[in-house]
Every structure is written in structure tokens, then in C-alpha cells.
Write an enzyme that holds these catalytic residues in place. Structure first.
Site, short mmCIF file in Angstrom:
data_model
loop_
_atom_site.label_atom_id
_atom_site.label_comp_id
_atom_site.label_asym_id
_atom_site.label_seq_id
_atom_site.Cartn_x
_atom_site.Cartn_y
_atom_site.Cartn_z
N ASP A 140 29.01 -96.70 91.41
CA ASP A 140 28.35 -97.85 92.05
C ASP A 140 26.95 -98.05 91.49
O ASP A 140 26.30 -99.06 91.78
CB ASP A 140 28.28 -97.64 93.56
CG ASP A 140 28.83 -98.82 94.34
OD1 ASP A 140 29.30 -99.78 93.69
OD2 ASP A 140 28.79 -98.80 95.58
N LYS A 187 40.44 -101.76 96.27
CA LYS A 187 40.01 -100.86 95.20
C LYS A 187 41.09 -99.86 94.86
O LYS A 187 41.34 -99.56 93.68
CB LYS A 187 38.71 -100.16 95.61
CG LYS A 187 37.51 -101.09 95.67
CD LYS A 187 36.34 -100.49 96.42
CE LYS A 187 35.20 -101.50 96.53
NZ LYS A 187 34.10 -101.03 97.39
N GLN A 215 31.78 -96.18 100.37
CA GLN A 215 31.85 -97.54 100.88
C GLN A 215 30.75 -97.77 101.92
O GLN A 215 30.62 -97.03 102.89
CB GLN A 215 33.22 -97.80 101.51
CG GLN A 215 33.42 -99.21 102.03
CD GLN A 215 33.42 -100.25 100.92
OE1 GLN A 215 33.95 -100.04 99.85
NE2 GLN A 215 32.80 -101.39 101.19
#
Length: 297
Positions: free
Chosen positions: A122, A55, A99
Site C-alpha cells: 500500500d 482484492k 484494510q
């Protein structure tokens, strides 16, 4: 009947990343705005470290501002919430990604809830889930967003098609079902309690498999000519006894790919399908967040 057309995730991901890079360059040139992404990694999970590195590399390659914050595995919830609060207030950061999974002692729910909804790239905040359910603008989870891009590029207009989503998770199943509804599909969400699941799947013009069970969806569950989107990523032993004895494994999806390809009209492979779109759509979400936070959308 000829074999299904492969929906190549690499092709679509490269296209999305190129569009993101072009938009980042435009925002920097016209508005002096550099979209910024912050990724938080707690602990030393090996797979998570690989994902976080990818990422970071891809966001930098697109010309974005990118930072990674690493906390030790024994970090407290208060430490994590303090970091998130600082990122919420940082004008250089437009997207925040926590994460997952977190270490066992940390509850992800308050941590995800602490991220400002407009920076939740997200799409996991309950505010964004509610916006999606209501058909209002919000941040959409990356994997479902990638699924929809691939479907629209492959099939064109999705209006009126029967769509079956196998799996009801908040990360994929439910949001992709809402996106399909917004595309005017007739949507069924199937799950472990669904009666006669094979027959339900056979009604689908679009079948999205997001159940997390290796090769669960068989070839004879698929309607001839259907579009099959396989979200599953499962590591299983090789069928070759010698390789299996050596402990070697391979990645497979939730769909029996070889059998399904003989029936379906379009299909995503695993690996090489939906997974590649997830990070590309994370970058796209960060650019979207930057524009909305600066009233440019």
C-alpha cells in the site's frame, strides 16, 4: 471546443491485470515463484468487506497466492501486531495490505509501521514515503501509481507540464505530487488554506483532485485542454427530489464532471476512473515486491 476525452479506468485496469497475470505466469515458470498477497481485515465494515473480497478474487484470477486474515472488531493491537509479524516472516507472502479504516479503538500508525517496508504494497510505511520523496525505489501507493499510468498513457511525456494537486493527504496528494516531480512536472500542492484556489487550478496542464469534497472543482476552474484526474469518491443524494426522498444516492467525484468535460482535454469519470486502477496497481505492486524480495528486479 469538443468535449474532453474520457480516460476509461476499466480499459487501463484490464491492461494492468493482464500484464500482471502474464508476469506471474513467467515468474512461476522460470523461477518457481508465485507472488503472494495477504490482506488483513479487522471488524465487519461493509465497504471494507467488499473491497477485500474484490482484492482476493482479482489476485487469485491473476494466478497469485492470496490469503485473507479476518480479526474480530474487538481484536487488540497486540493481536494485530502478532499477525503482521508472522506475515513479515512468511516466505510465501510478498505483499501485506492492512484494510483501512480500523475499528476506532485501534491506532493505525503502529500497525502500518509494523509491516516490513518491502512488503508494504500500500506504500504507506514512512520508509516508503521517504524513498518516494528521495526518488529512490520503493513501494508506491496504489492510487497515485494508477493516476500516473493513466496520465502517461493519455498524454505521453509529462516533462515541463504545470501540475496542480488539490489535496495533501499521505495516501494520495503528497505521493502523487512526488511522482509528478519525478516525471519532471512543475508541481503545486493546493489545499484548504490556498489563496484563490480557482486561479491556481486554472494554471494547471494537469489537475489532480484529491480533496474529498463532492464536485468542489468547477468547470471554470479548469484550463482549456487540461488533463483532469478525479480521485474523489463521494456518495451524495440524487438531485432528483423523488429519488432523494427515497434515500437514493449516487457516486460523484471532487470535480463537477459535466461542466469540466466541456473544458478539459482529458478527464477521468467517477465511477469508472481512478478507482478501478487501485486494485490493479495493488496486484502490480505485489509482483514488484516479489521480484525485489527475490533479487529479480
Amino acid at each position: 471546443m469538443s468535449e474532453a476525452q474520457i480516460i476509461d479506468g476499466k480499459v487501463y485496469a484490464e491492461r494492468v491485470r493482464a500484464e500482471v497475470a502474464q508476469e506471474v505466469a513467467r515468474l512461476r515458470a522460470e523461477h518457481d515463484l508465485q507472488p503472494g498477497l495477504a490482506v488483513i481485515l479487522v471488524g465487519e465494515d461493509a465497504a471494507s468487506q467488499v473491497y477485500v473480497r474484490s482484492k482476493g478474487e482479482q489476485s487469485l484470477a491473476a494466478g497469485m497466492h492470496s490469503v485473507t486474515h479476518r480479526l474480530p472488531a474487538d481484536a487488540s493491537l497486540d493481536e494485530l501486531l502478532l499477525l503482521i509479524a508472522g506475515l513479515n516472516e512468511d516466505p510465501r507472502i510478498h505483499g501485506i495490505l492492512l484494510q483501512l479504516p480500523l475499528p476506532a479503538h485501534l491506532d493505525q500508525r503502529p500497525a502500518l509501521a509494523a509491516i516490513h517496508p518491502d512488503k508494504d504494497v500500500d506504500g504507506l510505511h514512512v520508509v516508503n514515503a521517504g524513498r518516494l520523496a528521495n526518488g529512490e525505489p520503493g513501494m508506491v501507493p496504489c492510487t497515485p501509481l494508477g493516476c500516473m499510468i493513466m496520465l502517461r498513457e493519455s498524454l505521453g511525456d509529462l516533462s515541463g507540464k504545470n501540475a496542480v494537486v488539490v489535496g495533501r493527504s499521505v495516501l494520495v496528494g503528497r505521493p502523487v505530487a512526488n511522482l509528478l516531480l519525478q516525471a519532471d512536472c512543475t508541481v503545486t500542492i493546493a489545499h484548504s488554506r490556498t489563496r484563490d484556489l480557482p486561479e491556481v487550478c486554472r494554471q494547471a496542464d494537469i489537475l489532480v483532485a484529491a480533496v474529498g469534497r463532492p464536485q468542489m472543482i468547477k468547470g471554470d476552474w479548469i484550463k482549456p485542454g487540461a488533463a483532469v484526474i478525479d480521485v474523489g469518491i463521494n456518495r451524495v443524494p440524487f438531485s432528483d427530489p423523488e429519488k432523494a426522498a427515497q434515500g437514493k444516492t449516487k457516486l460523484v467525484g471532487d470535480v463537477d464532471y459535466k461542466a469540466a468535460r466541456k473544458v478539459a482535454g482529458w478527464i477521468t469519470p467517477v465511477p469508472g476512473g481512478v478507482g478501478l486502477m487501485t486494485v490493479a496497481c495493488l496486484l502490480q505492486n505485489t509482483v514488484t515486491a516479489a521480484k525485489r524480495l527475490n533479487n529479480l528486479d
